[in-house]
Write an enzyme that holds these catalytic residues in place. Structure first.
Site, PDB file in Angstrom:
ATOM      1  N   GLY A 204      -5.160 -21.528  -4.331  1.00  0.00           N
ATOM      2  CA  GLY A 204      -5.498 -20.378  -3.475  1.00  0.00           C
ATOM      3  C   GLY A 204      -4.676 -19.173  -3.882  1.00  0.00           C
ATOM      4  O   GLY A 204      -3.446 -19.246  -3.907  1.00  0.00           O
ATOM      5  N   GLU A 227      -7.702 -20.593  -8.336  1.00  0.00           N
ATOM      6  CA  GLU A 227      -8.437 -19.823  -7.322  1.00  0.00           C
ATOM      7  C   GLU A 227      -9.940 -19.979  -7.571  1.00  0.00           C
ATOM      8  O   GLU A 227     -10.403 -19.808  -8.684  1.00  0.00           O
ATOM      9  CB  GLU A 227      -8.026 -18.342  -7.389  1.00  0.00           C
ATOM     10  CG  GLU A 227      -8.908 -17.374  -6.628  1.00  0.00           C
ATOM     11  CD  GLU A 227      -9.020 -17.643  -5.132  1.00  0.00           C
ATOM     12  OE1 GLU A 227      -7.982 -17.812  -4.474  1.00  0.00           O
ATOM     13  OE2 GLU A 227     -10.170 -17.708  -4.640  1.00  0.00           O
ATOM     14  N   HIS A 471       9.616  15.461  -3.283  1.00  0.00           N
ATOM     15  CA  HIS A 471       9.745  15.092  -4.692  1.00  0.00           C
ATOM     16  C   HIS A 471      11.196  14.720  -4.982  1.00  0.00           C
ATOM     17  O   HIS A 471      12.093  15.386  -4.485  1.00  0.00           O
ATOM     18  CB  HIS A 471       9.342  16.267  -5.581  1.00  0.00           C
ATOM     19  CG  HIS A 471       9.569  15.988  -7.033  1.00  0.00           C
ATOM     20  ND1 HIS A 471       8.705  15.193  -7.756  1.00  0.00           N
ATOM     21  CD2 HIS A 471      10.564  16.364  -7.877  1.00  0.00           C
ATOM     22  CE1 HIS A 471       9.159  15.107  -9.007  1.00  0.00           C
ATOM     23  NE2 HIS A 471      10.280  15.803  -9.100  1.00  0.00           N
TER      24      HIS A 471
END
Ligand code: FAD
Length: 719
Positions: A204, A227, A471
């Site tokens: 999974g 998976e 920033h």
């Protein structure tokens, strides 16, 4: 017996003190409801005790370990770095205790009466509390799904004007032979492992499986993931799943998608070790993987055993989830349900939000659930987070889309972190309305609230772009992705247009015709020596398995490895054009071919998306046409070139369209000391020549270091 139990009456009785139940109880008490909460484990539910919090505490240890191991990249030298797993578990326990104690304190401070024990329904608005039976995984294991004590007489009977069911979910198991063997665990059992397994198969690849895979790989396990669906984190946007797959491959996590486990058996007389049979969904193409632990993370089912729902007449769907409307009401007047138990979105923050709405509704407020802007976060390395529609879902729903992607490699803050993997992707309606935001990379889980708020407020791309972002921050990535979607990127070439006009770049020019490099094109060379012994073995294996038809050369493997790295961090997929840095939006790798007129550089387009066999076939075909002078102008002129001209120890000349050229020498035998023995290894010399205006030495050095690592662990190249 019920008559003997102490009887207490409340405005609200909550069953279950997880992220659904306890915030509901606190809010209800704030709103003036006399509230009781029954809980059979420590408060906090699966999330605090066996889910979100303990996994994140352990993932943090994994992150610290990884960062310390790579300390030299940051100029920090640490010797003898190693894991103390018992200390990891002890820290995890301390974090859990601090938070569960905190919740207990909050409940008490809010005036909620907490009753310890197992609750079972005794009527629509009545609950009997009995003792708790043995935990399914033994002492020390989870008690949230323990049965009621056998024959236990009720200690207390609680009656309420309202009842809130919040008993959560429990792991689902795969119906395959061997699922009950020792060594096969769910996420619950994984916490009880006393040491890091040498090998682990994780079944999974949704959030739970992917997080455990990240953690155990960092701690040193050999990890294989299986998976059923075609990619990792199947619920996420395709770009995100693919980026995570590339990152996992680089870390050495083996992933088999579109595959399932059909059986588990002891590998010898005793289990573990175990033999796991992995097959295609129809049972064909079986192969066996030997492992020490199998972790099954294939979903959850409602935690209703011993709750006696039928005594209150509460209806469930055919899978057992309790059905509720948008006010969290079941069909029984006064009875509400929240959290995993409703099977809607199995996430802690959804449970909590439902709990707060349900408390409001029970206090008489007009509140409803709205699931349009529900974020999800997966704490893999790199992290993943998202909200809203994936690109595929939005297209399927018929939206006319504007999509913007912005790579972390182009962001200053990500560069300062030294974590440049990943991207921010914004999916919007053509009119600008944000439909989804998807992030893979540093701090993804802390970046997603901006997308959630955008969706909640019906914001547009222009709203995000017009918002001033500090920033240097990772949050600038969301602003930049919005700018890309608007066609106004500042730090990337405009969306929808190639990085460079392909006609401008498309010249297959002989090397001697290239302009000499002057002071305006400063360049530098970096060299690394790669132990290519495994790579050569891998190449031979590959050619044996592919049979005739295509011959995979060493250059093809180097091209594929470079393409993977360029896709993840495109800093080197760039060149300097006039006064601009031109960053390639596709990963087209040039392959130098010696022709009569000089060196030609045909392009393998989208090399990151092609198999090695296809790259080999294309390279051979392109080289043939280049030598015959039949190369079209649009078939050359890339930013990154691999040059393997059969000569050792050379550094290449940079053409005008090129930002970097990797010169691949010939593999030569060299004696090396390994584990106290001398062994002859095949050593390959790689020289990377870089236009200094494109990247700095540190970025070039990191690229070369990662390339060396990829070539020395060649399995990752094919993933
Ligand atoms: C390994 C793992 C990692 C996870 N990571 C995340 C994450 O990072 N982010 C995220 O959002 N979600 C995560 N989840 C999911 C999250 O844990 C759940 O969505 C969340 O706990 C659901 O909350 P709940 O209140 O509905 O149920 P639960 O948390 O399961 O709480 C239910 C509570 O009810 C109690 N109870 C049950 N029956 C009775 C009874 N009869 N009497 C008395 N008490 C009872 C239980 O003891 C339990 O405490 C993770 C889950 C797992 C397994």
């Amino acid at each position: 017996m019920a008559q003997q139990a102490e009887r207490q009456v409340f405005d609200l009785v909550v069953v279950g003190g997880g992220p659904g139940g306890y915030p509901a109880a606190i809010r209800a008490a704030q709103l003036g409801l006399r509230t009781a909460l029954v809980e059979k484990e420590r408060p906090g539910g699966v999330c605090l005790n066996w889910g979100c919090i303990p996994t994140k505490a352990m993932l943090r240890s994994a992150e610290v370990l990884e960062t310390t191991r790579h300390g030299a990249d940051y100029g920090v030298l640490a010797d003898n770095v190693r894991l103390d797993y018992p200390a990891v578990l002890a820290r995890k326990d301390r974090v859990v205790k601090s938070l569960t104690d905190g919740v207990a304190g909050l409940l008490a401070a809010s005036g909620v009466t907490v009753v310890a024990g197992h609750a079972r329904l005794a009527g629509p608005l009545a609950v009997e509390v009995v003792g708790v039976g043995d935990p399914p995984l033994g002492p020390g294991g989870p008690r949230y799904n323990a049965p009621p004590a056998p024959g236990g007489a009720p200690v207390t009977r609680l009656e309420g004007r309202n009842l809130l069911l919040a008993t959560g979910s429990t792991p689902a198991l795969l119906p395959v032979p061997g699922i009950d063997l020792p060594g096969v665990v769910t996420s619950d059992g994984a916490f009880l492992l006393e040491e890091v397994p040498r090998r682990i198969v994780i079944v999974g690849a949704s959030a739970v499986g992917a997080e455990w895979a990240t953690m155990f790989q960092a701690f040193g396990s050999e990890v294989t993931m299986v998976e059923l669906l075609p990619r990792l984190l199947p619920a996420e946007d395709e770009d995100i799943g693919k980026a995570l797959a590339r990152s996992f491959a680089r870390r050495g996590i083996k992933v088999e998608t579109g595959r399932t486990v059909t059986g588990i058996a002891p590998a010898g007389d005793q289990a573990p070790p175990l033999l796991v049979t992995v097959a295609d969904p129809d049972g064909s193409n079986q192969r066996q993987v030997e492992t020490d632990v199998v972790l099954v993370g294939v979903g959850r089912r409602p935690n209703t055993a011993g709750l006696d729902l039928e005594r209150a007449g509460v209806a469930t769907d055919r899978r057992g989830w309790v059905e509720v409307d948008d006010r969290l009401r079941t069909g029984v007047p006064g009875v509400h349900a929240v959290g995993d138990l409703t099977g809607r979105v199995l996430l802690a923050h959804v449970a909590s939000h439902q709990g707060l709405v349900a408390a409001g509704v029970m206090a008489g407020h007009d509140e409803r659930m709205d699931y349009r802007a529900v974020p999800a976060a997966t704490f893999t390395h790199p992290e993943v987070a998202s909200v809203g529609l994936t690109e595929a879902a939005a297209r399927e729903a018929g939206h006319d889309l504007a999509v913007g992607r912005f790579p972390f490699s182009a962001l200053g803050r990500a560069q300062t972190f030294g974590q440049v993997e990943g991207l921010v992707k914004v999916v919007a309606e053509r009119d600008g309305r944000v439909l989804g935001v998807h992030v893979i990379g540093p701090g993804a889980s802390d970046l997603i609230p901006e997308g959630v708020l955008a969706m909640q407020l019906g914001a547009t791309l222009a709203d995000i772009a017009a918002t001033i972002h500090a920033h240097p921050t990772l949050g600038e990535g969301t602003m930049e992705a919005a700018l890309v979607a608007l066609g106004l990127p500042v730090h990337l070439p405009p969306a929808g247009r190639p990085a460079v006009d392909s006609r401008e770049r498309a010249r297959a020019e002989p090397a001697q015709d290239r302009p000499a490099e002057g002071p305006r094109a400063p360049r530098f060379d970096l060299t690394v020596r790669v132990d290519a012994t495994r790579l050569l073995g891998f190449q031979a294996d590959l050619n044996r398995q592919l049979g005739t038809g295509v011959e995979v050369g060493l250059t093809d493997l180097v091209v594929k490895a470079c393409a993977g790295l360029l896709a993840a961090s495109p800093a080197l997929n760039a060149s300097f054009g006039g006064d601009r840095l031109l960053v390639g939006r596709r990963v087209d790798v040039g392959v130098a071919v010696a022709a009569d007129g000089g060196t030609l550089v045909p392009l393998v387009r989208d090399a990151d998306r092609k198999s090695i066999a296809r790259i080999a076939a294309e390279t051979a075909e392109l080289a043939g046409r280049a030598r015959a002078g039949r190369l079209g102008p649009e078939e050359a002129g890339g930013a990154f070139t691999v040059s393997s001209l059969g000569v050792d120890q050379f550094s290449a000349t940079l053409g005008p369209s090129e930002g970097a050229v990797l010169a691949v020498g010939a593999a030569r035998p060299e004696p090396r000391a390994l584990d106290g023995r001398v062994e002859v290894r095949q050593v390959l010399r790689l020289t990377l020549s870089i236009d200094h205006r494109v990247v700095d030495g540190a970025t070039g050095g990191r690229f070369l270091g990662r390339l060396k690592a990829a070539l020395e662990q060649p399995l990752g190249i094919v993933a």
